[in-house]
Scaffold this motif. Structure first.
Motif, PDB file in Angstrom:
ATOM      1  N   TYR B  90       0.836  -1.206   0.000  1.00  0.00           N
ATOM      2  CA  TYR B  90       0.000   0.000   0.000  1.00  0.00           C
ATOM      3  C   TYR B  90       0.867   1.251   0.000  1.00  0.00           C
ATOM      4  N   THR B  92       3.815   1.473  -1.146  1.00  0.00           N
ATOM      5  CA  THR B  92       4.523   1.550  -2.434  1.00  0.00           C
ATOM      6  C   THR B  92       3.621   2.122  -3.517  1.00  0.00           C
ATOM      7  N   SER B  93       2.400   1.635  -3.603  1.00  0.00           N
ATOM      8  CA  SER B  93       1.466   2.097  -4.631  1.00  0.00           C
ATOM      9  C   SER B  93       0.032   1.925  -4.136  1.00  0.00           C
ATOM     10  N   PRO B  94      -0.518   2.979  -3.511  1.00  0.00           N
ATOM     11  CA  PRO B  94      -1.899   2.867  -3.010  1.00  0.00           C
ATOM     12  C   PRO B  94      -2.911   2.439  -4.069  1.00  0.00           C
TER      13      PRO B  94
END
Lengths: 162, 201
Positions: B90, B92-94
């Motif tokens: 999350y 790192t990249s929501p």
């Protein structure tokens, strides 16, 4: 005596009709080719999008993101259209600003951008491309590379007027 | 097999994939939260090899009581790994992580990861309610959840292109499936059959 299922004359007639039907179908197909089905956005295509990526000559070296842009109404290539490109590369993840850039299409509708090597991100090596400039409907693409060792990825746009 | 050999095999099977993933060139291009999240997933997969062996009392030199104690502890570790895995991804990249959790991700393996996550969380909840549930029902539910979690985790792991080295990943996945399958087969098929045979006597 058994009557043959078809005579030579009936064969000639039916095959002639079939050929005519095929030819007509072919012509209709050619006429329809002028209008193309617009490219649909892909799932997850807009993830980590940063609107307004700057126009760049290149984002790195060794990897090529390529594609074409055409008009859905005419099938004609579109020149000077901005395509925004981002991906996880050896420079960092998809949110790394150095991994975001835009290019304009050439007269033949093609675009290409050299980047650093794209690396697998969230389980798949993939790129993100966007058309998001208003004249046509917005499209977000997320092409996946068959192999993480690939040194190019391609994505084609067919844009519909907004 | 001699006890030392069994423990050595287990050590190699469980830690080998982690060590090999730690030497992946992809790690150099990832942030700390992505690396932590990824390794939490790999460690969780390794723990799934040890869990059925502990439950079955198959590891030499461990009493069944001690094995069950470690089974509970590693169960807690599995929940912690799952939390770090999802949390790290999350951070790192929501959007990618939310897509996965909402079953809207383009990646085919995400749905298996989410299934495994819910299975692990439910198993944790079931463990807390052990005293309140009839033992027969509790064991059946725990076994069923374990099977779903293991199958989903393996389906999740093998489809991912990432830091794990391929051969060690497949070896660990087959070992996890084997250990879980054999343990469940003994518990739910062989033991009841033997019991029925003994009662007919």
């Amino acid at each position: 005596m058994l009557t043959p299922f078809y005579t030579r004359r009936s064969f000639l007639v039916t095959s002639g009709l079939a050929a005519a039907a095929l030819a007509q179908g072919g012509l209709a197909g050619a006429a329809r080719a002028a209008t193309l089905a617009p490219t649909q956005s892909m799932r997850g295509g807009s993830n980590n999008y940063r609107p307004g990526a700057p126009l760049v000559d290149r984002l790195g070296s060794g990897f090529w993101v390529t594609g074409t842009v055409r008009d859905a109404a005419s099938g004609a290539p579109l020149e000077g259209v901005r395509i925004q490109i981002w991906a996880a590369t050896t420079l960092g993840g998809e949110r790394e600003p150095r991994n975001h850039g835009s290019v304009l299409t050439a007269a033949d509708g093609s675009f290409r951008l050299e980047t650093e090597q794209i690396v697998p991100n969230f389980g798949q090596p993939h790129a993100h491309l966007a058309y998001d400039d208003g004249a046509f409907r917005t499209v977000f693409l997320r092409p996946v590379m068959p192999s993480a060792r690939d040194t190019s990825v391609n994505a084609d746009f067919v844009l519909a007027r907004a | 097999m001699r006890p030392a050999m069994i423990w050595l095999c287990l050590l190699i099977l469980a830690t080998g994939p982690v060590v090999l993933a730690a030497s992946s060139p992809f790690l150099a291009y990832r942030g700390p939260e992505y690396i932590a999240g990824g390794f939490a997933g790999i460690i969780a997969l390794s723990l799934m090899l040890i869990q059925p062996l502990l439950a079955a009392g198959a590891l030499p030199g461990l009493s069944l009581a001690r094995a069950r104690l470690w089974h509970r502890r590693l169960g807690g570790a599995l929940i912690a790994c799952t939390a770090v895995h999802v949390g790290g991804l999350y951070l790192t990249s929501p959007p990618d992580t939310l897509d996965a959790l909402l079953l809207a991700a383009p990646t085919p393996f995400s749905v298996y990861g989410v299934l495994a996550m819910w299975g692990i969380l439910l198993t944790g909840g079931l463990a807390l309610l052990r005293r309140q549930i009839a033992p027969r029902i509790w064991r059946l539910a725990h076994n069923a959840l374990a099977l779903v979690v293991v199958a989903a985790t393996v389906a999740h792991a093998v489809q991912i292109t990432g830091a794990m080295e391929l051969r060690s990943k497949w070896t660990l996945c087959l070992a996890v499936l084997g250990a879980t399958g054999i343990t469940l087969f003994r518990l739910r098929v062989l033991t009841p059959l033997r019991r029925r045979g003994a009662s007919r006597g």
